[in-house]
Design a protein around this motif. Structure first.
Motif, PDB file in Angstrom:
ATOM      1  N   UNK A   4      87.953 -75.932  15.715  1.00 15.91           N
ATOM      2  CA  UNK A   4      87.168 -75.286  16.767  1.00 15.91           C
ATOM      3  C   UNK A   4      85.947 -76.146  17.104  1.00 15.91           C
ATOM      4  N   UNK A   5      85.289 -75.910  18.229  1.00 17.66           N
ATOM      5  CA  UNK A   5      84.065 -76.659  18.520  1.00 17.66           C
ATOM      6  C   UNK A   5      82.963 -76.246  17.536  1.00 17.66           C
ATOM      7  N   UNK A   6      81.968 -77.088  17.382  1.00 11.62           N
ATOM      8  CA  UNK A   6      80.878 -76.723  16.485  1.00 11.62           C
ATOM      9  C   UNK A   6      80.143 -77.947  15.974  1.00 11.62           C
ATOM     10  N   UNK A   7      79.030 -77.677  15.306  1.00 11.17           N
ATOM     11  CA  UNK A   7      78.176 -78.738  14.760  1.00 11.17           C
ATOM     12  C   UNK A   7      77.848 -78.410  13.308  1.00 11.17           C
ATOM     13  N   UNK A   8      77.860 -79.452  12.486  1.00  7.15           N
ATOM     14  CA  UNK A   8      77.571 -79.265  11.066  1.00  7.15           C
ATOM     15  C   UNK A   8      76.431 -80.166  10.625  1.00  7.15           C
ATOM     16  N   UNK A   9      75.888 -79.836   9.474  1.00  9.92           N
ATOM     17  CA  UNK A   9      74.839 -80.657   8.850  1.00  9.92           C
ATOM     18  C   UNK A   9      75.250 -80.970   7.426  1.00  9.92           C
ATOM     19  N   UNK A  10      75.199 -82.255   7.068  1.00 14.75           N
ATOM     20  CA  UNK A  10      75.448 -82.700   5.683  1.00 14.75           C
ATOM     21  C   UNK A  10      74.676 -83.989   5.467  1.00 14.75           C
ATOM     22  N   UNK A  11      74.111 -84.170   4.300  1.00  9.47           N
ATOM     23  CA  UNK A  11      73.508 -85.462   3.932  1.00  9.47           C
ATOM     24  C   UNK A  11      72.533 -85.980   4.983  1.00  9.47           C
ATOM     25  N   UNK A  12      71.732 -85.099   5.559  1.00  8.46           N
ATOM     26  CA  UNK A  12      70.732 -85.530   6.534  1.00  8.46           C
ATOM     27  C   UNK A  12      71.293 -85.856   7.905  1.00  8.46           C
ATOM     28  N   UNK A  13      72.587 -85.595   8.109  1.00  9.45           N
ATOM     29  CA  UNK A  13      73.235 -85.950   9.375  1.00  9.45           C
ATOM     30  C   UNK A  13      73.754 -84.706  10.100  1.00  9.45           C
ATOM     31  N   UNK A  14      73.535 -84.642  11.396  1.00  2.00           N
ATOM     32  CA  UNK A  14      74.155 -83.605  12.235  1.00  2.00           C
ATOM     33  C   UNK A  14      75.432 -84.198  12.804  1.00  2.00           C
ATOM     34  N   UNK A  15      76.539 -83.483  12.627  1.00  2.00           N
ATOM     35  CA  UNK A  15      77.868 -84.041  12.892  1.00  2.00           C
ATOM     36  C   UNK A  15      78.724 -83.094  13.721  1.00  2.00           C
ATOM     37  N   UNK A  16      79.654 -83.649  14.520  1.00  2.00           N
ATOM     38  CA  UNK A  16      80.656 -82.769  15.124  1.00  2.00           C
ATOM     39  C   UNK A  16      81.435 -82.101  13.984  1.00  2.00           C
ATOM     40  N   UNK A  17      81.837 -80.857  14.156  1.00  2.00           N
ATOM     41  CA  UNK A  17      82.437 -80.092  13.048  1.00  2.00           C
ATOM     42  C   UNK A  17      83.629 -80.813  12.418  1.00  2.00           C
ATOM     43  N   UNK A  18      84.392 -81.555  13.221  1.00  2.00           N
ATOM     44  CA  UNK A  18      85.584 -82.213  12.660  1.00  2.00           C
ATOM     45  C   UNK A  18      85.209 -83.352  11.695  1.00  2.00           C
ATOM     46  N   UNK A  19      83.936 -83.741  11.687  1.00  2.00           N
ATOM     47  CA  UNK A  19      83.462 -84.763  10.745  1.00  2.00           C
ATOM     48  C   UNK A  19      82.882 -84.151   9.465  1.00  2.00           C
ATOM     49  N   UNK A  20      82.766 -82.836   9.429  1.00  2.00           N
ATOM     50  CA  UNK A  20      82.149 -82.177   8.274  1.00  2.00           C
ATOM     51  C   UNK A  20      83.201 -81.988   7.198  1.00  2.00           C
ATOM     52  N   UNK A  21      83.197 -82.885   6.236  1.00  2.00           N
ATOM     53  CA  UNK A  21      84.225 -82.906   5.204  1.00  2.00           C
ATOM     54  C   UNK A  21      83.636 -83.117   3.834  1.00  2.00           C
ATOM     55  N   UNK A  22      84.317 -82.503   2.912  1.00  2.00           N
ATOM     56  CA  UNK A  22      83.890 -82.409   1.525  1.00  2.00           C
ATOM     57  C   UNK A  22      84.835 -83.261   0.690  1.00  2.00           C
ATOM     58  N   UNK A  23      84.297 -84.038  -0.215  1.00  2.00           N
ATOM     59  CA  UNK A  23      85.171 -84.784  -1.132  1.00  2.00           C
ATOM     60  C   UNK A  23      86.092 -83.812  -1.861  1.00  2.00           C
ATOM     61  N   UNK A  24      87.345 -84.194  -2.045  1.00  2.00           N
ATOM     62  CA  UNK A  24      88.262 -83.355  -2.829  1.00  2.00           C
ATOM     63  C   UNK A  24      87.802 -83.255  -4.284  1.00  2.00           C
ATOM     64  N   UNK A  25      86.867 -84.101  -4.695  1.00  2.00           N
ATOM     65  CA  UNK A  25      86.357 -84.034  -6.069  1.00  2.00           C
ATOM     66  C   UNK A  25      85.153 -83.104  -6.204  1.00  2.00           C
ATOM     67  N   UNK A  26      84.692 -82.517  -5.111  1.00  2.00           N
ATOM     68  CA  UNK A  26      83.540 -81.600  -5.182  1.00  2.00           C
ATOM     69  C   UNK A  26      83.963 -80.331  -5.923  1.00  2.00           C
ATOM     70  N   UNK A  27      83.183 -79.945  -6.933  1.00  2.00           N
ATOM     71  CA  UNK A  27      83.526 -78.752  -7.703  1.00  2.00           C
ATOM     72  C   UNK A  27      83.378 -77.459  -6.882  1.00  2.00           C
ATOM     73  N   UNK A  28      82.714 -77.564  -5.746  1.00  2.00           N
ATOM     74  CA  UNK A  28      82.729 -76.415  -4.825  1.00  2.00           C
ATOM     75  C   UNK A  28      84.131 -76.120  -4.347  1.00  2.00           C
ATOM     76  N   UNK A  29      84.967 -77.151  -4.322  1.00  2.00           N
ATOM     77  CA  UNK A  29      86.380 -76.993  -4.008  1.00  2.00           C
ATOM     78  C   UNK A  29      87.205 -76.823  -5.284  1.00  2.00           C
ATOM     79  N   UNK A  30      87.110 -77.776  -6.199  1.00  2.00           N
ATOM     80  CA  UNK A  30      87.999 -77.796  -7.372  1.00  2.00           C
ATOM     81  C   UNK A  30      87.749 -76.654  -8.357  1.00  2.00           C
ATOM     82  N   UNK A  31      86.551 -76.081  -8.344  1.00  2.00           N
ATOM     83  CA  UNK A  31      86.274 -74.915  -9.191  1.00  2.00           C
ATOM     84  C   UNK A  31      85.734 -73.744  -8.397  1.00  2.00           C
ATOM     85  N   UNK A  32      85.803 -73.821  -7.086  1.00  2.00           N
ATOM     86  CA  UNK A  32      85.188 -72.799  -6.222  1.00  2.00           C
ATOM     87  C   UNK A  32      83.785 -72.460  -6.740  1.00  2.00           C
TER      88      UNK A  32
END
Lengths: 316, 316
Positions: free
Chosen positions: A18-46
């Motif tokens: 969907x359209x949208x804007x994200x913020x990560x690491x000091x950067x404002x990004x189009x939503x399709x660029x907002x991605x999390x490493x598969x090694x982030x425990x926010x994903x691997x351990x919720x």
């Protein structure tokens, strides 16, 4: 010998978002660029907490309450981010303003994060903050808002507080997803889960309210203390309506005069059927309609409203 | 007027990750490129299943068993991927071969995925498959392997099976993380969680075994049916040792002659203290040592071994 494929230097994502804007690491990004490493425990351990606030007609609703819950959740999970409340507020405003969305669903997240060595000790991880604004969404679609939601009460136990604290907003949803599939199989729109005593708890993304003989009630245990839920409690107080946070037996829910559910994603949403049986008249109830109207009127109230400054807009 | 920051076209990630190779969307990627949209419900609802297999001395161990569990988990969660068992096997082999790792931790994941409209209906999502190989890791470090792990039995309830099926390997770990922090506070290395009856369940990433008077036992309810756990059951059968999958009371765990834990991440790991009290002599037990030795010997057994063809290697 087996012929090996080649490594690709950068991931090419074939999906549409969907359209949208994200913020990560000091950067404002189009939503399709907002991605999390598969090694982030926010994903691997919720191992994460989050909050969702909405923007309606160009203004946040009850942003302060959402921020307070988010910072409390991080503290409970031993997490920290390099931003204070004012800085997160600015980031959220910027995401919405850059997205241009007048009605938005705004999520902000703290994950356990990663460590360079993939340590299994959560204390070694650098926590990660992400925020994004996408178009406003709702638990109930237009047709369901008009006819009332059809719920199925499932025997799925909502993850109990002795396992995971429901007041720290979290992504542990496999019980909800199981409930949803069970509800779909029974022809319902969505599901109600039960608590350890077999009473009503909550559903996928919403709190539940029952109205009987002019008394409003909502479960208090094994549920998220929703901000929209709190808004209903506040409205009842203003209206002089009795409203109790207490256990609701499944049979009491089914024999209520009216039932509605609440969520930041959709606000107040009427329920007209539970397990195939009509609630009250089977039409959207009068008090439910009143609550829906009052809830949206409250969005013009300066106590709850923080106006977004969109690019090119004149000061308001 | 508020001055808005600029949008960045591509995310620049300042973090450092371990070495490794991942597979997503038909592409083999350096691990730092393996990223998931923040809108994936595998993250936002922890709506995902996965498995972890290890590679030791250039060969997978019991890969078939891990694949079988993974495909069963996807089916239970109403998920599907466009690869069959043979294709996933090839992908995993390729990830390891491209990484060059002789000892690897190989994870493969199916998430609910995303839909272009961010639909809340899980049936609308396109499921996502991800695999990666990174260096082998262990629950216990070298010192802990030598002196035995120190466990703390916490009062944290492992998410019960009536909420989330523990036999479908999942990322619902906030109970485990709560247990870990409680264990650290008590000076222990890691935690044991309890089941709804107050018996021993499992810990963060491992199953638990107790040995008393030559009889081996391990909890059967509210636990993942680990492949390493199964390997111990198999070894006991070969050795003619009685081994029972049954309830273990907390006091029986503490008064056992020996305790060890099992995980793909580390294999068989001895326990020497629980809640500050020594187990048996307080040294690593003789049967535990025997099991550790037999477990690693089994890695040379052709029944369990699938050899990786690394680039440049001659046929084996």
């Amino acid at each position: 010998m087996h012929k090996l494929p080649k490594l690709t230097a950068r991931h090419v994502d074939p999906r549409t978002y969907p359209p949208g804007v994200a913020y990560m690491d000091g950067q404002y990004l189009p939503i399709q660029e907002a991605k999390l490493s598969v090694l982030d425990y926010g994903f691997l351990h919720s191992d994460a907490t989050y909050d969702v606030v909405h923007v309606w007609n160009g203004a946040f609703f009850r942003l302060g309450d959402h921020l307070e819950r988010f910072f409390r959740g991080m503290s409970e999970l031993h997490m920290s981010i390099p931003y204070d409340t004012a800085q997160v507020t600015e980031i959220l405003h910027n995401c919405v303003a850059l997205s241009g969305l007048e009605n938005a669903y705004v999520e902000f997240i703290c994950t356990r994060g990663t460590s360079p060595e993939f340590s299994r000790d959560p204390r070694d991880a650098e926590n990660r903050f992400i925020a994004f604004a996408i178009p406003f969404g709702s638990v109930a679609n237009k047709e369901q808002m008009e006819r009332g939601l059809h719920l199925a009460v499932t025997d799925v136990l909502r993850i109990p507080p002795s396992s995971v604290d429901p007041t720290v907003k979290n992504y542990h949803w496999l019980d909800m997803v199981k409930g949803l599939y069970a509800a779909y199989e029974r022809g319902a729109d969505t599901a109600v889960l039960i608590d350890v005593n077999g009473n009503v708890s909550e559903g996928p993304g919403f709190n539940i309210f029952a109205v009987k003989d002019g008394v409003v009630s909502t479960p208090n245990l094994s549920v998220l203390l929703g901000i929209t839920r709190q808004t209903i409690v506040d409205l009842c107080a203003e209206m002089g309506l009795p409203c109790h946070a207490q256990d609701i037996a499944v049979e009491d829910l089914k024999s209520a005069d009216e039932v509605f559910v609440t969520s930041t994603a959709g606000g107040v949403m009427p329920v007209s059927k539970i397990d195939g049986q009509p609630i009250g008249s089977g039409e959207v109830g009068l008090l439910s309609e009143r609550m829906m109207a009052l809830y949206w009127q409250l969005h013009a109230d300066d106590r709850y409203r923080s106006v977004v400054s969109y690019p090119g807009a004149t000061d308001q």
